[in-house]
Design an enzyme around this catalytic site. Structure first.
Site, PDB file in Angstrom:
ATOM      1  CD  GLU A 114      -3.537  -1.334   1.921  1.00 19.01           C
ATOM      2  OE1 GLU A 114      -3.223  -0.336   2.629  1.00 19.01           O
ATOM      3  OE2 GLU A 114      -4.002  -2.163   2.776  1.00 19.01           O
ATOM      4  CG  HIS A 230      -9.784   5.260   1.059  1.00 19.27           C
ATOM      5  ND1 HIS A 230      -9.418   5.822  -0.430  1.00 19.27           N
ATOM      6  CD2 HIS A 230      -8.934   4.814   2.016  1.00 19.27           C
ATOM      7  CE1 HIS A 230      -8.672   4.838  -0.338  1.00 19.27           C
ATOM      8  NE2 HIS A 230      -8.397   4.304   0.255  1.00 19.27           N
ATOM      9  NE  ARG A 276      -5.171   5.684   3.019  1.00 24.44           N
ATOM     10  CZ  ARG A 276      -5.701   4.838   3.631  1.00 24.44           C
ATOM     11  NH1 ARG A 276      -6.358   5.252   4.505  1.00 24.44           N
ATOM     12  NH2 ARG A 276      -5.302   3.809   3.822  1.00 24.44           N
ATOM     13  CG  HIS A 337     -10.769   6.021   4.752  1.00 27.16           C
ATOM     14  ND1 HIS A 337     -11.644   5.178   4.665  1.00 27.16           N
ATOM     15  CD2 HIS A 337      -9.387   5.270   5.093  1.00 27.16           C
ATOM     16  CE1 HIS A 337     -11.046   4.498   5.055  1.00 27.16           C
ATOM     17  NE2 HIS A 337      -9.793   4.138   5.403  1.00 27.16           N
ATOM     18  NE  ARG A 372      -5.748   5.188   9.331  1.00 28.62           N
ATOM     19  CZ  ARG A 372      -5.717   4.203   8.517  1.00 28.62           C
ATOM     20  NH1 ARG A 372      -4.226   3.299   7.877  1.00 28.62           N
ATOM     21  NH2 ARG A 372      -7.074   4.297   7.659  1.00 28.62           N
TER      22      ARG A 372
END
Ligand code: FUM
Length: 522
Positions: A114, A230, A276, A337, A372
């Site tokens: 990821e 997100h 992200r 998110h 995060r």
């Protein structure tokens, strides 16, 4: 109850709540789980990508730690991140012992990639049904363990306790009477606040109510400005904002605009696998520039068999909308998110109120800093949940450090107006428009004023009345806007047009607490 210390009340039944309950039971305690819906209803159930742990042959907790710190953009609590990374393999082993069927390839654990992870370290189950597998497995163990469960039961208030923990008032739906649990340790595992935003991947009940209730009780709250968006939720008029996991980009899917151009190449050297916050802002920028309501995720270069085997839930979902991701581009846009901030805790989940603990998304341990790293959230529920369980067995004194920049807010009585969904809609729209991915000082000020006004309308007019869900939503939303206004810089998930860069003076947390005179059992 003979010895309330041995009977902790656990509020919430996502990964953190279920795990704490299981570990408590194994340690000889008699926990009770209180949960708003059915036991298995939680955001955990819908987690796709997986759970991060350095278990691969080319990986190490030190690398996992370094990636976590880097993604957190200068604000990660290093001790928390070290703990998270070091303890991850042991927590995965615990899940495997409970029976979580992690995916394997040729007998070895399968590891996905990821964004902003320097190694393949994302364990998954059922392809993209990781949260579902974990939730169902833990639920089974909880039922087998005979743990007391109160479903469709909502925490309404926490009152002053006697040192063991707070008094908790819960209400059974629909229309049930209030039940008061005598003072005992209380663990808030109530999850996030994404549904305070009009566009969100979260379940309807994820509106930060645990944060509001703890704040009203006097608990310190921190990092509320950091709401993670997100980058890739399914975007079609009338369809749910279904998560399209980052792990698909880890397998090679690309983000393209309407013209088929790969705009992430210019945004960051890691392109689609940039952190992200970077990807979310780039997508938002592309949407604004193109005046097209979404961009596309193009997964057509992933072999069809692989795509359908690795992401079966997503492929099934897309089929409902007439899309075949091996041929069609997927319309996506960023949505709220994950709540990085929350109830401030130390590394053992202790809040600033003795006997009140928080674990999982509702807690702010500082482990995520300002942004995060994907798949560190299920993990945090386990790592810090384990520490909470150990505390419940042998409580010791402690609590979170109060940030130097802590703002005291008063909670005056309101007009006691009736709560309605129109007020909730206004909160969700305002947060989305003015406290979203890109923030302006005017927008933040207007949003804060609006939240305070809406809060005044629905806040009870007398101290004896319990605030409802909408009053709590307005309060949590105002804490987000207040903290975002305070942080005059851009860092991680918090981006302001008037301060588009990081500032050294802001390498610190923003704390929020209720002014003492206003506290009480409200
Ligand atoms: O993209 C995802 O699967 C999300 C993972 C996460 O929020 O940790």
């Amino acid at each position: 109850v003979k010895d309330p210390k041995r009977h902790p009340l656990i509020v919430g039944s996502g990964i953190a709540g279920l795990y704490v309950a299981l570990r408590c039971r194994e340690m000889g305690l008699r926990p009770t789980i209180v949960t708003q819906g059915r036991l298995e209803e939680s955001n955990t159930r819908y987690a796709q990508g997986g759970i991060a742990a350095a278990v691969g042959p080319d990986d190490s907790p030190a690398r996992h730690f370094a990636d976590t710190v880097k993604a957190g953009d200068g604000l990660v609590d290093r001790a928390a991140a070290r703990l998270l990374a070091n303890d991850a393999p042991a927590r995965i082993a615990a899940l495997a012992r409970y029976g979580v069927p992690f995916d394997t390839i040729e007998g070895h654990i399968a590891l996905g990639r990821e964004a902003a992870h320097s190694r393949d370290r994302i364990l998954h189950a059922g392809g993209d049904a990781t949260g579902l597998s974990i939730e169902e497995t833990l639920k089974r163990r909880v039922l087998e363990g005979g743990i007391d469960i109160e479903e469709r039961t909502t925490l309404r208030t926490l009152g002053p306790g006697d040192g063991v923990g707070p008094v908790a008032v819960v209400v059974r739906a629909p229309g049930g009477a209030a039940v008061t649990h005598e003072a005992r340790p209380v663990v808030l595992a109530t999850g996030g606040a994404g549904n305070l935003y009009r566009q969100s991947t979260n379940r309807p009940f994820a509106m930060g109510e645990g944060i509001a209730i703890a704040f009203r009780t006097g608990a310190l709250v921190a990092d509320m400005e950091f709401v993670q968006f997100h980058p890739t939720a399914f975007w079609r008029e009338g369809a749910p904002r279904y998560l399209i996991t980052e792990a698909i980009r880890g397998e090679g899917a690309r983000l393209v605009n309407d013209a088929g151009e790969r705009f992430m190449l210019e945004a960051h050297p890691d392109a689609e696998l940039a952190p992200r916050d970077v990807v979310a802002r780039a997508v938002e920028g592309e949407i604004a520039r193109s005046e097209h309501p979404h961009v596309y995720l193009d997964a057509t270069r992933i072999p069809r068999d692989r795509l359908f085997a690795r992401f079966p839930s997503i492929c099934r979902f897309l089929t409902l909308y007439g899309l075949d991701p091996s041929k069609d581009r997927i319309p996506v846009a960023p949505v709220a998110h994950y709540m990085i901030g929350g109830i401030a805790t130390d590394l053992d989940g202790r809040t600033s109120i003795p006997g009140l603990y928080a674990a999982g998304e509702v807690a702010a341990t500082g482990v995520h800093g300002a942004n995060r790293l994907g798949s560190n959230s299920l993990l945090e529920g386990l790592v810090f949940g384990e520490r909470v369980a150990l505390q419940l067995r042998h409580p010791t004194r402690g609590g979170p450090k109060r940030p130097a920049r802590t703002i005291e807010l008063s909670l005056p009585p309101g007009d006691g107006g009736a709560e309605d969904t129109a007020t909730l809609d206004m909160i969700r729209t305002r947060l989305w428009e003015d406290v979203g991915i890109v923030r302006t000082p005017e927008g933040l000020r207007a949003a804060l004023a609006a939240m305070e006004a809406l809060g005044r309308d629905v806040e009870p007019s007398s101290k004896g009345t319990v605030p409802g869900t909408v009053a709590n939503a307005a309060l949590t939303a105002s804490l987000i806007a207040r903290a975002a206004l305070e942080r005059t810089e851009s860092r991680g998930a918090h981006y302001r047009t008037d301060w588009p860069r990081r500032r050294k003076i802001w390498e610190r947390h923003v704390g929020l607490s209720a002014r003492r005179a206003s506290r009480g059992a409200r």
